[in-house]
Design a protein around this motif. Structure first.
Motif, PDB file in Angstrom:
ATOM      1  N   PHE A 131     -36.597  -3.660   4.613  1.00 31.96           N
ATOM      2  CA  PHE A 131     -36.715  -3.394   6.045  1.00 31.96           C
ATOM      3  C   PHE A 131     -38.037  -2.703   6.393  1.00 31.96           C
ATOM      4  CE2 PHE A 131     -32.041  -3.603   5.723  1.00 31.96           C
ATOM      5  CZ  PHE A 131     -31.770  -4.453   6.769  1.00 31.96           C
ATOM      6  N   GLY A 132     -38.727  -2.168   5.392  1.00 32.81           N
ATOM      7  CA  GLY A 132     -39.926  -1.386   5.670  1.00 32.81           C
ATOM      8  C   GLY A 132     -39.524  -0.020   6.207  1.00 32.81           C
ATOM      9  N   LYS A 133     -40.295   0.503   7.144  1.00 30.59           N
ATOM     10  CA  LYS A 133     -39.999   1.811   7.726  1.00 30.59           C
ATOM     11  C   LYS A 133     -39.112   1.620   8.957  1.00 30.59           C
ATOM     12  CE  LYS A 133     -44.335   3.728   6.047  1.00 30.59           C
ATOM     13  NZ  LYS A 133     -43.826   4.443   4.921  1.00 30.59           N
ATOM     14  N   ILE A 134     -37.997   2.354   8.984  1.00 32.22           N
ATOM     15  CA  ILE A 134     -37.070   2.269  10.108  1.00 32.22           C
ATOM     16  C   ILE A 134     -36.775   3.667  10.633  1.00 32.22           C
ATOM     17  CG2 ILE A 134     -36.036   0.093   9.367  1.00 32.22           C
ATOM     18  CD1 ILE A 134     -33.698   1.653   8.232  1.00 32.22           C
ATOM     19  N   LYS A 135     -36.357   3.724  11.889  1.00 32.77           N
ATOM     20  CA  LYS A 135     -36.095   4.997  12.555  1.00 32.77           C
ATOM     21  C   LYS A 135     -34.716   5.527  12.195  1.00 32.77           C
ATOM     22  CE  LYS A 135     -36.235   6.982  17.200  1.00 32.77           C
ATOM     23  NZ  LYS A 135     -36.440   6.649  18.622  1.00 32.77           N
ATOM     24  N   GLN A 136     -34.666   6.822  11.895  1.00 31.61           N
ATOM     25  CA  GLN A 136     -33.398   7.464  11.566  1.00 31.61           C
ATOM     26  C   GLN A 136     -32.409   7.335  12.725  1.00 31.61           C
ATOM     27  OE1 GLN A 136     -33.708  11.660  10.726  1.00 31.61           O
ATOM     28  NE2 GLN A 136     -31.640  11.766   9.885  1.00 31.61           N
ATOM     29  N   GLY A 137     -31.171   7.037  12.388  1.00 24.21           N
ATOM     30  CA  GLY A 137     -30.117   6.932  13.388  1.00 24.21           C
ATOM     31  C   GLY A 137     -30.040   5.592  14.097  1.00 24.21           C
ATOM     32  N   VAL A 138     -30.914   4.662  13.739  1.00 27.92           N
ATOM     33  CA  VAL A 138     -30.901   3.329  14.352  1.00 27.92           C
ATOM     34  C   VAL A 138     -30.468   2.323  13.271  1.00 27.92           C
ATOM     35  CG1 VAL A 138     -32.244   1.554  15.530  1.00 27.92           C
ATOM     36  CG2 VAL A 138     -32.737   3.972  15.954  1.00 27.92           C
ATOM     37  N   LYS A 192     -22.505 -26.842   3.189  1.00 22.99           N
ATOM     38  CA  LYS A 192     -22.636 -26.040   4.416  1.00 22.99           C
ATOM     39  C   LYS A 192     -23.294 -24.696   4.129  1.00 22.99           C
ATOM     40  CE  LYS A 192     -20.734 -29.005   7.121  1.00 22.99           C
ATOM     41  NZ  LYS A 192     -21.494 -29.693   8.126  1.00 22.99           N
ATOM     42  N   THR A 193     -23.869 -24.113   5.183  1.00 24.29           N
ATOM     43  CA  THR A 193     -24.561 -22.833   5.099  1.00 24.29           C
ATOM     44  C   THR A 193     -23.768 -21.767   5.841  1.00 24.29           C
ATOM     45  OG1 THR A 193     -26.686 -23.964   4.975  1.00 24.29           O
ATOM     46  CG2 THR A 193     -26.744 -21.674   5.667  1.00 24.29           C
ATOM     47  N   ASN A 194     -23.818 -20.544   5.334  1.00 21.52           N
ATOM     48  CA  ASN A 194     -23.185 -19.406   5.990  1.00 21.52           C
ATOM     49  C   ASN A 194     -23.996 -18.166   5.647  1.00 21.52           C
ATOM     50  OD1 ASN A 194     -21.187 -17.728   7.311  1.00 21.52           O
ATOM     51  ND2 ASN A 194     -19.713 -19.372   6.907  1.00 21.52           N
ATOM     52  N   LYS A 195     -23.450 -16.968   5.906  1.00 19.70           N
ATOM     53  CA  LYS A 195     -24.235 -15.757   5.663  1.00 19.70           C
ATOM     54  C   LYS A 195     -23.345 -14.582   5.284  1.00 19.70           C
ATOM     55  CE  LYS A 195     -24.009 -14.401  10.428  1.00 19.70           C
ATOM     56  NZ  LYS A 195     -24.319 -14.844  11.696  1.00 19.70           N
ATOM     57  N   ILE A 196     -23.971 -13.664   4.553  1.00 17.98           N
ATOM     58  CA  ILE A 196     -23.411 -12.344   4.274  1.00 17.98           C
ATOM     59  C   ILE A 196     -24.324 -11.388   5.044  1.00 17.98           C
ATOM     60  CG2 ILE A 196     -22.901 -10.596   2.531  1.00 17.98           C
ATOM     61  CD1 ILE A 196     -21.394 -13.162   1.911  1.00 17.98           C
ATOM     62  N   THR A 197     -23.754 -10.548   5.909  1.00 18.48           N
ATOM     63  CA  THR A 197     -24.556  -9.599   6.673  1.00 18.48           C
ATOM     64  C   THR A 197     -24.447  -8.226   6.030  1.00 18.48           C
ATOM     65  OG1 THR A 197     -24.202 -10.830   8.710  1.00 18.48           O
ATOM     66  CG2 THR A 197     -24.934  -8.556   8.945  1.00 18.48           C
ATOM     67  N   ALA A 198     -25.598  -7.630   5.741  1.00 19.75           N
ATOM     68  CA  ALA A 198     -25.641  -6.279   5.190  1.00 19.75           C
ATOM     69  C   ALA A 198     -26.125  -5.345   6.293  1.00 19.75           C
ATOM     70  CB  ALA A 198     -26.582  -6.214   3.997  1.00 19.75           C
ATOM     71  N   GLY A 199     -25.263  -4.411   6.692  1.00 23.26           N
ATOM     72  CA  GLY A 199     -25.620  -3.420   7.696  1.00 23.26           C
ATOM     73  C   GLY A 199     -25.902  -2.089   7.027  1.00 23.26           C
ATOM     74  N   PHE A 200     -26.914  -1.383   7.504  1.00 22.38           N
ATOM     75  CA  PHE A 200     -27.289  -0.077   6.947  1.00 22.38           C
ATOM     76  C   PHE A 200     -27.367   0.914   8.088  1.00 22.38           C
ATOM     77  CE2 PHE A 200     -30.575   3.000   5.602  1.00 22.38           C
ATOM     78  CZ  PHE A 200     -29.917   3.519   4.498  1.00 22.38           C
ATOM     79  N   ASN A 201     -26.718   2.085   7.938  1.00 24.95           N
ATOM     80  CA  ASN A 201     -26.605   3.023   9.056  1.00 24.95           C
ATOM     81  C   ASN A 201     -27.830   3.904   9.298  1.00 24.95           C
ATOM     82  OD1 ASN A 201     -26.438   5.106   7.155  1.00 24.95           O
ATOM     83  ND2 ASN A 201     -24.272   5.481   7.489  1.00 24.95           N
ATOM     84  N   ALA A 202     -28.759   4.006   8.374  1.00 24.12           N
ATOM     85  CA  ALA A 202     -30.012   4.762   8.529  1.00 24.12           C
ATOM     86  C   ALA A 202     -29.775   6.207   8.954  1.00 24.12           C
ATOM     87  CB  ALA A 202     -30.944   4.053   9.513  1.00 24.12           C
ATOM     88  N   ALA A 203     -28.731   6.845   8.449  1.00 19.64           N
ATOM     89  CA  ALA A 203     -28.395   8.210   8.845  1.00 19.64           C
ATOM     90  C   ALA A 203     -29.286   9.266   8.197  1.00 19.64           C
ATOM     91  CB  ALA A 203     -26.930   8.502   8.525  1.00 19.64           C
TER      92      ALA A 203
END
Length: 143
Positions: A37-44, A85-96
């Motif tokens: 993700f590179g640099k991301i903002k805390q809490g976003v 067929k194509t599908n996806k796995i979504t990885a969410g990160f909370n950036a806390a």
């Protein structure tokens, strides 16, 4: 005679078990297994979609996707994915928490013993540090 029958039975059972233990790569092909993700903002919170294709001729079931920590939340298709067929796995990160991160999502495919490992990484910056980072990026972009 009993020993021969028992041995033969054990061989047949072992062969059946090994015949089912395919590698995940024989069933699904991920476009990418790593994302920074590179640099991301805390809490976003951020998300990334790991797209995959069922490369077999049979439907594939993603049994589960689990993360290496509670800060990462994976979601996966609940229905079988048809061959081709194509599908996806979504990885969410909370950036806390600020700081660098490197997290793993383990994807379990039905009929396969070893899970596929997907990785997300990056660096979480505090709001003021992120503002400085963005300002520097804008300066470089305007030159």
């Amino acid at each position: 005679m009993k020993k021969i029958a028992l041995t033969l039975f054990a061989v047949i059972i072992s062969a059946a078990i090994f015949a089912q233990a395919k590698s995940a790569e024989e069933l699904v092909k991920f476009a990418q297994t790593k994302h920074n993700f590179g640099k991301i903002k805390q809490g976003v919170p951020v998300n990334y979609n790991f797209e995959f294709t069922n490369v077999s001729s049979q439907p594939v079931v993603i049994q589960k996707a689990s993360a290496s920590c509670g800060c990462t939340t994976p979601t996966w298709p609940q229905q079988p994915v048809a061959g081709g067929k194509t599908n996806k796995i979504t990885a969410g990160f909370n950036a806390a928490a600020p700081g660098p991160f490197d997290k793993t999502v383990f994807v379990t495919v039905a009929g396969v013993d070893k899970p596929v490992e997907l990785r997300i990484s990056g660096e979480v910056l505090k709001a003021e540090d992120y503002a400085k980072f963005e300002a520097e990026k804008d300066k470089k972009g305007s030159k």
